[in-house]
Write a protein that holds these residues in place. Structure first.
Motif, PDB file in Angstrom:
ATOM      1  N   PRO A   1      47.442  36.452  29.414  1.00 32.46           N
ATOM      2  CA  PRO A   1      46.556  37.625  29.338  1.00 32.46           C
ATOM      3  C   PRO A   1      45.073  37.266  29.301  1.00 32.46           C
ATOM      4  CG  PRO A   1      48.283  37.776  27.690  1.00 32.46           C
ATOM      5  CD  PRO A   1      48.364  36.425  28.306  1.00 32.46           C
ATOM      6  N   VAL A   2      44.724  36.210  28.603  1.00 33.86           N
ATOM      7  CA  VAL A   2      43.315  35.809  28.535  1.00 33.86           C
ATOM      8  C   VAL A   2      42.857  35.280  29.889  1.00 33.86           C
ATOM      9  CG1 VAL A   2      41.687  34.239  27.431  1.00 33.86           C
ATOM     10  CG2 VAL A   2      43.441  35.375  26.084  1.00 33.86           C
ATOM     11  N   GLY A   3      43.731  34.582  30.585  1.00 32.22           N
ATOM     12  CA  GLY A   3      43.397  34.103  31.922  1.00 32.22           C
ATOM     13  C   GLY A   3      43.187  35.246  32.900  1.00 32.22           C
ATOM     14  N   ILE A   4      44.035  36.261  32.821  1.00 32.28           N
ATOM     15  CA  ILE A   4      43.884  37.433  33.691  1.00 32.28           C
ATOM     16  C   ILE A   4      42.586  38.162  33.366  1.00 32.28           C
ATOM     17  CG2 ILE A   4      44.854  39.702  34.196  1.00 32.28           C
ATOM     18  CD1 ILE A   4      47.625  38.412  33.912  1.00 32.28           C
ATOM     19  N   MET A   5      42.281  38.314  32.076  1.00 32.30           N
ATOM     20  CA  MET A   5      41.044  38.982  31.676  1.00 32.30           C
ATOM     21  C   MET A   5      39.819  38.195  32.170  1.00 32.30           C
ATOM     22  SD  MET A   5      39.842  40.192  27.895  1.00 32.30           S
ATOM     23  CE  MET A   5      39.580  38.531  27.299  1.00 32.30           C
ATOM     24  N   THR A   6      39.888  36.882  32.108  1.00 34.71           N
ATOM     25  CA  THR A   6      38.783  36.050  32.577  1.00 34.71           C
ATOM     26  C   THR A   6      38.593  36.191  34.083  1.00 34.71           C
ATOM     27  OG1 THR A   6      39.235  34.499  30.791  1.00 34.71           O
ATOM     28  CG2 THR A   6      37.883  33.710  32.619  1.00 34.71           C
ATOM     29  N   ILE A   7      39.683  36.238  34.817  1.00 34.69           N
ATOM     30  CA  ILE A   7      39.589  36.407  36.271  1.00 34.69           C
ATOM     31  C   ILE A   7      38.975  37.763  36.608  1.00 34.69           C
ATOM     32  CG2 ILE A   7      40.983  36.718  38.359  1.00 34.69           C
ATOM     33  CD1 ILE A   7      42.821  34.503  37.242  1.00 34.69           C
ATOM     34  N   ILE A   8      39.360  38.813  35.872  1.00 30.97           N
ATOM     35  CA  ILE A   8      38.777  40.139  36.102  1.00 30.97           C
ATOM     36  C   ILE A   8      37.283  40.124  35.808  1.00 30.97           C
ATOM     37  CG2 ILE A   8      38.750  42.518  35.236  1.00 30.97           C
ATOM     38  CD1 ILE A   8      41.806  42.251  34.959  1.00 30.97           C
ATOM     39  N   MET A   9      36.861  39.440  34.746  1.00 29.58           N
ATOM     40  CA  MET A   9      35.435  39.346  34.433  1.00 29.58           C
ATOM     41  C   MET A   9      34.683  38.597  35.522  1.00 29.58           C
ATOM     42  SD  MET A   9      35.327  38.791  30.285  1.00 29.58           S
ATOM     43  CE  MET A   9      33.882  37.797  30.406  1.00 29.58           C
ATOM     44  N   LEU A  10      35.275  37.535  36.052  1.00 29.11           N
ATOM     45  CA  LEU A  10      34.609  36.784  37.116  1.00 29.11           C
ATOM     46  C   LEU A  10      34.495  37.609  38.388  1.00 29.11           C
ATOM     47  CD1 LEU A  10      36.146  33.243  36.585  1.00 29.11           C
ATOM     48  CD2 LEU A  10      33.802  33.974  36.120  1.00 29.11           C
ATOM     49  N   ILE A  11      35.524  38.390  38.707  1.00 25.78           N
ATOM     50  CA  ILE A  11      35.451  39.263  39.881  1.00 25.78           C
ATOM     51  C   ILE A  11      34.360  40.306  39.688  1.00 25.78           C
ATOM     52  CG2 ILE A  11      36.707  41.062  41.148  1.00 25.78           C
ATOM     53  CD1 ILE A  11      39.231  39.350  40.725  1.00 25.78           C
ATOM     54  N   TYR A  12      34.250  40.874  38.477  1.00 25.80           N
ATOM     55  CA  TYR A  12      33.185  41.841  38.204  1.00 25.80           C
ATOM     56  C   TYR A  12      31.813  41.197  38.380  1.00 25.80           C
ATOM     57  CZ  TYR A  12      29.912  44.721  35.641  1.00 25.80           C
ATOM     58  OH  TYR A  12      28.820  45.443  35.293  1.00 25.80           O
ATOM     59  N   LEU A  13      31.626  39.991  37.842  1.00 26.17           N
ATOM     60  CA  LEU A  13      30.339  39.319  37.992  1.00 26.17           C
ATOM     61  C   LEU A  13      30.036  39.013  39.456  1.00 26.17           C
ATOM     62  CD1 LEU A  13      30.335  36.897  34.953  1.00 26.17           C
ATOM     63  CD2 LEU A  13      28.947  38.936  35.281  1.00 26.17           C
ATOM     64  N   TRP A  14      31.060  38.753  40.257  1.00 28.69           N
ATOM     65  CA  TRP A  14      30.859  38.483  41.669  1.00 28.69           C
ATOM     66  C   TRP A  14      30.375  39.740  42.392  1.00 28.69           C
ATOM     67  CZ3 TRP A  14      30.557  34.202  44.465  1.00 28.69           C
ATOM     68  CH2 TRP A  14      30.631  34.295  45.842  1.00 28.69           C
ATOM     69  N   THR A  15      30.807  40.930  41.935  1.00 28.80           N
ATOM     70  CA  THR A  15      30.439  42.163  42.616  1.00 28.80           C
ATOM     71  C   THR A  15      29.058  42.669  42.213  1.00 28.80           C
ATOM     72  OG1 THR A  15      31.532  43.524  40.951  1.00 28.80           O
ATOM     73  CG2 THR A  15      32.823  42.889  42.867  1.00 28.80           C
ATOM     74  N   VAL A  16      28.514  42.271  41.073  1.00 28.41           N
ATOM     75  CA  VAL A  16      27.217  42.784  40.638  1.00 28.41           C
ATOM     76  C   VAL A  16      26.068  41.834  40.983  1.00 28.41           C
ATOM     77  CG1 VAL A  16      28.137  44.196  38.785  1.00 28.41           C
ATOM     78  CG2 VAL A  16      27.467  41.852  38.305  1.00 28.41           C
ATOM     79  N   ARG A  17      26.300  40.900  41.859  1.00 31.21           N
ATOM     80  CA  ARG A  17      25.245  39.995  42.278  1.00 31.21           C
ATOM     81  C   ARG A  17      24.694  40.438  43.621  1.00 31.21           C
ATOM     82  NH1 ARG A  17      26.507  36.639  46.307  1.00 31.21           N
ATOM     83  NH2 ARG A  17      28.656  36.571  46.938  1.00 31.21           N
ATOM     84  N   CYS A  18      23.481  39.989  43.910  1.00 29.28           N
ATOM     85  CA  CYS A  18      22.858  40.273  45.201  1.00 29.28           C
ATOM     86  C   CYS A  18      23.581  39.472  46.279  1.00 29.28           C
ATOM     87  CB  CYS A  18      21.377  39.896  45.165  1.00 29.28           C
ATOM     88  SG  CYS A  18      20.541  40.122  46.751  1.00 29.28           S
TER      89      CYS A  18
END
Length: 140
Positions: free
Chosen positions: A47-64
């Motif tokens: 679960p922590v690994g899945i949550m981390t992957i979701i956070m990384l995907i979110y950070l990838w989408t909010v970048r220029c």
């Protein structure tokens, strides 16, 4: 002050990601040597690994997309580009004789669908992109 808070929030997100990774790897290695049950450790790690992957995907989408900076887009403005007549489904209350709600029903009424275009601009490199969204308004 806003610049400092934005940088602080980025540092907190990055620190949380590193903390999660290091804590999970430490739990995995220490637990696998002393406990001996691999499945129990994976049930905590997954679960922590899945949550981390979701956070990384979110950070990838909010970048220029051009310069790669995080949280650098600013809303420049929103314009209405289209308006069309539609039927909008509305939920209406049914009342009894003492004005208490006894139920609800759905009904289609006349309305409009307004389409808007929002412009975002990167504060670092000036790259612009647009997002469209629609809003249904009932004419009551």
């Amino acid at each position: 002050m806003g610049y400092f808070i934005k940088k602080l929030s980025i540092a907190i997100v990055i620190g949380a990601i590193w903390l999660i990774f290091f804590a999970e790897f430490a739990t995995f290695f220490v637990g696998s040597f002393f406990v001996g049950s691999f499945s129990g450790i994976m049930s905590e790690f997954l679960p922590v690994g899945i949550m981390t992957i979701i956070m990384l995907i979110y950070l990838w989408t909010v970048r220029c997309k051009k310069c790669g900076k995080l949280f650098s887009y600013r809303n420049v403005g929103t314009k209405q580009v289209n308006s069309e007549d539609i039927l909008v489904k509305v939920e209406l209350n049914d009342y009894n004789t003492s004005h208490n709600v006894r139920g609800t029903h759905e009904q289609y009424i006349a309305g409009t669908r307004d389409t808007y275009r929002t412009c975002y601009r990167c504060k670092n490199c000036g790259h612009e992109f647009y997002k469209k969204f629609s809003k249904d308004n009932a004419k009551v």
